[in-house]
Design a protein around this motif. Structure first.
Motif, short mmCIF file in Angstrom:
data_model
loop_
_atom_site.label_atom_id
_atom_site.label_comp_id
_atom_site.label_asym_id
_atom_site.label_seq_id
_atom_site.Cartn_x
_atom_site.Cartn_y
_atom_site.Cartn_z
N THR A 415 -15.28 44.53 -17.78
CA THR A 415 -16.05 45.74 -18.95
C THR A 415 -17.01 44.44 -20.37
OG1 THR A 415 -13.63 44.85 -19.99
CG2 THR A 415 -13.45 46.54 -19.16
N ALA A 416 -16.16 43.41 -20.49
CA ALA A 416 -17.21 42.76 -21.49
C ALA A 416 -18.63 42.41 -21.12
CB ALA A 416 -16.82 41.43 -21.58
N ASP A 417 -19.27 42.91 -20.25
CA ASP A 417 -20.39 42.92 -19.40
C ASP A 417 -21.12 43.88 -19.60
OD1 ASP A 417 -20.45 40.05 -18.45
OD2 ASP A 417 -19.48 41.32 -16.45
N LYS A 418 -20.37 45.45 -19.77
CA LYS A 418 -20.42 46.46 -20.11
C LYS A 418 -20.65 46.65 -21.39
CE LYS A 418 -18.98 48.12 -15.01
NZ LYS A 418 -17.94 48.60 -14.74
N LEU A 419 -19.45 46.53 -21.74
CA LEU A 419 -19.48 46.94 -23.94
C LEU A 419 -20.27 46.22 -25.04
CD1 LEU A 419 -15.81 48.77 -23.53
CD2 LEU A 419 -18.51 49.64 -22.89
N GLY A 420 -20.67 44.99 -24.29
CA GLY A 420 -20.65 43.65 -24.96
C GLY A 420 -19.42 42.53 -25.77
N ALA A 421 -19.49 42.52 -27.25
CA ALA A 421 -18.95 41.74 -27.50
C ALA A 421 -17.13 42.42 -27.55
CB ALA A 421 -19.30 41.87 -29.55
N ARG A 422 -16.35 41.55 -27.29
CA ARG A 422 -15.15 42.01 -27.21
C ARG A 422 -14.58 41.82 -28.53
NH1 ARG A 422 -10.83 39.87 -23.46
NH2 ARG A 422 -12.01 37.59 -23.72
N ARG A 423 -13.20 42.07 -28.51
CA ARG A 423 -12.29 41.98 -30.06
C ARG A 423 -11.67 41.16 -29.52
NH1 ARG A 423 -9.44 45.04 -33.92
NH2 ARG A 423 -8.64 43.94 -35.58
N LEU A 424 -10.91 40.00 -29.80
CA LEU A 424 -9.83 39.33 -28.94
C LEU A 424 -8.17 39.95 -29.85
CD1 LEU A 424 -11.59 35.95 -28.25
CD2 LEU A 424 -11.47 37.94 -27.04
N PRO A 425 -7.16 39.78 -29.03
CA PRO A 425 -6.38 39.86 -29.60
C PRO A 425 -5.94 38.87 -30.46
CG PRO A 425 -5.94 40.09 -27.48
CD PRO A 425 -7.03 39.63 -27.83
N ALA A 426 -4.62 38.81 -31.30
CA ALA A 426 -4.76 37.72 -33.11
C ALA A 426 -3.99 36.94 -32.44
CB ALA A 426 -4.04 38.95 -33.53
N ASP A 427 -3.86 37.10 -31.03
CA ASP A 427 -2.61 36.21 -30.49
C ASP A 427 -3.29 34.95 -29.43
OD1 ASP A 427 -2.50 38.20 -28.84
OD2 ASP A 427 -0.12 37.68 -28.71
N HIS A 428 -4.70 35.94 -28.99
CA HIS A 428 -5.31 35.22 -28.13
C HIS A 428 -5.79 33.60 -28.53
CE1 HIS A 428 -8.14 35.35 -24.59
NE2 HIS A 428 -9.12 34.30 -25.22
N GLU A 429 -5.48 33.13 -27.35
CA GLU A 429 -6.00 31.03 -27.95
C GLU A 429 -6.94 30.79 -27.04
OE1 GLU A 429 -4.21 26.63 -25.98
OE2 GLU A 429 -3.21 28.88 -25.69
N LEU A 430 -8.23 30.50 -28.04
CA LEU A 430 -9.50 30.38 -27.82
C LEU A 430 -9.86 28.76 -27.95
CD1 LEU A 430 -10.97 32.01 -31.45
CD2 LEU A 430 -11.00 32.76 -29.02
N PRO A 431 -10.59 28.48 -26.97
CA PRO A 431 -11.21 27.07 -26.89
C PRO A 431 -11.26 26.51 -27.95
CG PRO A 431 -12.72 28.17 -25.46
CD PRO A 431 -11.46 29.36 -26.49
#
Length: 539
Positions: A415-431
Motif C-alpha cells: 500500500t505504501a508503494d501505491k499511496l506514497g508517504a505512510r504515517r507510522l503508528p506512535a508506538d512503531h519502533e524506528l531504526p
C-alpha cells in the motif's frame, strides 16, 4: 390473496440487456414467488425494456406487475408510482441494471423480523469496475447508527425498508432531482427508523457499472450535481439539528459530492460556469461546514473548499492543475505545524486562514512524497572505511531538520508503494538515523535536498534506504524513488577481512545497500593467481 413479504421496486429506462439479469435474479429468489411482489415501472424506454418487462409479467403472473408511463427524466417518479401500488410488508429498491444474490431477500426479511428493524442493508459489491465502499459490511450489526463513520457513505436506496415506516411518514422521492433523489428518502427513513441493521455475511447486491456509462450518476453535469446536493443538504438540515450528528452525515457531502466538483474537470468549464460552481460550493461551505467538520477533512479537500468559499477561483484552479501535473505541493514545516503550500497560503487577498492549509493528523497518501526522489549516490573510500553519500529531495521546506535517512530491514507494505508517504503508528519502533545530514533548498524552492553521509559497517546485511520526516508530531516513511540511477555500484574494502558493498535499485525502484564479507579460497588456481598478481603489477 396473501400479503407478500416484500415488494421489489424496479424503475426501468433503457437498461437492456442488463434488465434481463436483474429480473431473473428477482424471480429466482429463494424467498419464493408467493412471498414476493415485483413492481416494475417502465419510464418511457425506447429500447426493448418494455417488451422484456411484459415477457416476465406473462411468465410470472401475480408476481411481476408492470406499469408503463411517459419518460420523467429520472428514477424518482417511477419509484413513487411503484410505491403507490406496492403491497408488501417490506419494500426493496433495485437498479434495473443491477442484480441480487439468490438468497438476498429471504435473509434480509428474516433479519428484519428477528430484530424488528425498520431498515436493513445487505452487503453490496461492484462489478464491471463499479466502486462500492466496503467498510460498512465488515460484520453483521443489528443496530447501526446513521451518525457513525460508515452509513453516511452508503445513502443509496438499495435497502430493505419497512413499508409501514414509509407510509407513516409519507416518504417519497423528490421528482425534480435528476441526481441523488434517493438520498432524501434514505436519510429521512434512517432518521425516523427505530432500528437500522446491516448484513455483511453474504453478497446481497451486485452493482453494475454499465459499459456505456449509462448510469445517470455518471452523466450529470456539474451545475446539476451542485443543485441536487444543495437540495439534499437542505432537506437533511431540516431533519437533524446542528452538531455532531449533522456533521457526521454532511461529512459525506463535503468529502464526496462537493469535493468532486472541485477536481480536474472544473478546468473544462467556461469561466462563468466555473465561478457559478465555486459560488454554489462556497454558499454550502458557509452554511453547513462547522469548524469541527472542517478540521476532520483532509488538507487537500479542506483547502479547495475554502478557496472556493473565498471566491479565489484563480488560486483554486492553480491548486488543481498544479497537483494534477506535478503532484501535491511541499509542506511548510514551522514551529511544530505543517502547512500544504497550495496557492493562497498566507495571501492577504485570498484570506483563507492557515488552518485551512494545515495538516491536522490525517494520514498522508501520496502528498508528502510528491517530488521526492534520489538526486545522486556515491562512495567515499579509504583502505579501512567506506562511506555512502546520497542526496535525496523531499517535499518539505521550512524547519526541515526532522528529515532524516534510516536504513531499515523490513520491507514496506505494498500500500505504501501505491499511496506514497505512510504515517507510522506512535508506538512503531524506528531504526536509528544513520550518518551525518545537511540540508539545502532545492533549486526550484519547492523542496529540500537532504545530504546523508552514511558509514558502512562490515558484516552481512541488506538494508533499504528510507527517508523519514516528522510532520506535526507524526512520523512519515517516504518511499524515495531511485529509478534512473546506476543499477549497481559495487566496492570492496577492508584489510583483515575484505568486504564488498553494493547499492542496488530493487524491483520496486528503491535503493538497497548490501554488505557482505568476501571469502577468498586459500588453495586452487584462484588463490595462486591472486598471489601472482602483485608480482605481475611490479613488472
Amino acid at each position: 390473496m396473501t400479503q407478500p413479504d416484500v415488494s421489489v421496486v424496479v424503475a426501468v429506462y433503457n437498461t437492456m440487456p442488463y434488465l434481463t439479469e436483474c429480473l431473473n435474479s428477482l424471480v429466482g429468489q429463494t424467498i419464493g414467488l408467493d412471498r414476493l411482489e415485483v413492481v416494475a415501472v417502465n419510464d418511457g424506454s425506447t429500447d426493448s425494456s418494455g417488451a422484456e418487462l411484459e415477457r416476465f409479467a406473462a411468465l410470472y403472473p401475480g408476481t411481476v406487475k408492470v406499469i408503463h408511463q411517459e419518460n420523467s427524466g429520472g428514477p424518482a417518479a417511477p419509484s413513487n408510482r411503484a410505491l403507490d401500488v406496492a403491497t408488501g410488508r417490506y419494500v426493496y429498491f433495485i437498479g434495473s441494471d443491477d442484480y441480487l444474490g439468490e438468497e438476498a431477500l429471504a435473509r434480509m426479511v428474516a433479519y428484519a423480523d428477528e430484530h424488528e428493524s425498520d431498515v436493513v442493508i445487505g452487503k453490496m459489491v461492484g462489478t464491471n469496475g463499479r466502486y462500492v465502499r466496503q467498510t460498512l459490511y465488515r460484520k453483521n450489526d443489528p443496530d447501526l447508527s446513521l451518525y457513525g463513520k460508515e452509513l453516511p457513505f452508503a445513502l443509496a436506496n438499495t435497502k430493505l425498508f419497512r413499508r409501514e415506516l414509509v407510509e407513516k411518514h409519507g416518504l417519497r422521492f423528490p421528482e425534480d432531482l435528476p441526481v441523488g433523489s434517493d438520498q432524501p428518502f434514505t436519510i429521512e427513513a434512517c432518521v425516523r427508523a427505530r432500528k437500522i441493521s446491516v448484513l455483511g455475511d453474504y453478497t446481497y447486491y451486485y452493482a453494475v457499472k454499465r459499459g456505456d456509462a449509462g448510469n445517470i450518476t455518471y452523466r450529470a453535469d456539474q451545475l446539476a450535481r451542485l443543485r441536487c446536493t444543495a437540495r439534499i443538504m437542505e432537506h437533511t438540515a431540516g431533519l437533524i439539528e446542528p452538531g455532531p450528528r449533522r456533521d457526521a452525515v454532511f461529512k459525506r457531502h463535503f468529502t464526496w459530492e462537493l469535493s468532486k466538483l472541485l477536481r480536474e474537470d472544473l478546468a473544462l468549464l467556461d469561466p462563468d460556469t466555473r465561478r457559478m460552481v465555486c459560488d454554489g460550493v462556497g454558499r454550502l461551505v458557509d452554511t453547513y461546514l462547522s469548524d469541527a467538520l472542517r478540521d476532520s477533512l483532509g488538507v487537500k479537500r479542506r483547502a479547495r473548499l475554502l478557496l472556493a468559499r473565498s471566491g479565489s477561483v484563480d488560486e483554486l484552479m492553480r491548486a488543481i492543475t498544479d497537483e494534477a501535473e506535478h503532484g501535491a505541493p511541499p509542506f511548510l514545516l514551522e514551529k511544530g505545524h505543517a502547512y500544504a503550500r497550495y496557492p493562497g497560503l498566507r495571501d492577504p487577498a485570498v484570506a483563507v486562514p492557515d488552518r485551512g492549509f494545515e495538516l491536522l493528523g490525517e494520514t498522508v497518501t501520496g502528498r508528502i512524497s510528491a517530488g521526492t526522489e534520489m538526486v545522486s549516490v556515491g562512495w567515499e573510500q579509504t583502505t579501512d572505511a567506506m562511506t555512502f553519500v546520497l542526496k535525496a529531495r523531499v517535499g518539505v521546506v521550512g524547519d526541515t531538520s526532522s528529515a532524516v535517512v534510516r536504513l531499515a530491514r523490513s520491507a514496506m507494505p505494498d500500500t505504501a508503494d501505491k499511496l506514497g508517504a505512510r504515517r507510522l503508528p506512535a508506538d512503531h519502533e524506528l531504526p536509528a538515523p544513520v550518518g551525518r545530514f545537511s540540508y539545502e533548498e532545492a533549486p526550484d524552492g519547492a523542496g529540500t535536498i537532504v545530504t546523508a553521509r552514511i558509514p558502512i559497517e562490515p558484516g552481512t546485511a541488506k538494508r533499504g534506504v528510507r527517508v523519514y520526516v516528522e510532520v506535526a508530531g507524526a512520523t512519515y516513511e517516504i518511499p524515495v524513488r531511485a529509478d534512473g540511477l546506476p543499477g549497481v555500484q559495487a566496492r570492496r574494502w577492508g584489510t583483515s577481512v575484505p568486504h564488498r558493498v553494493a547499492a542496488q535499485v530493487n524491483n520496486k525502484g528503491r535503493l538497497v545497500i548490501t554488505t557482505a564479507p568476501v571469502w577468498e579460497p586459500r588453495t586452487g588456481p584462484g588463490a595462486r593467481l591472486r598471489r601472482l598478481l602483485p608480482r605481475l603489477k611490479r613488472k
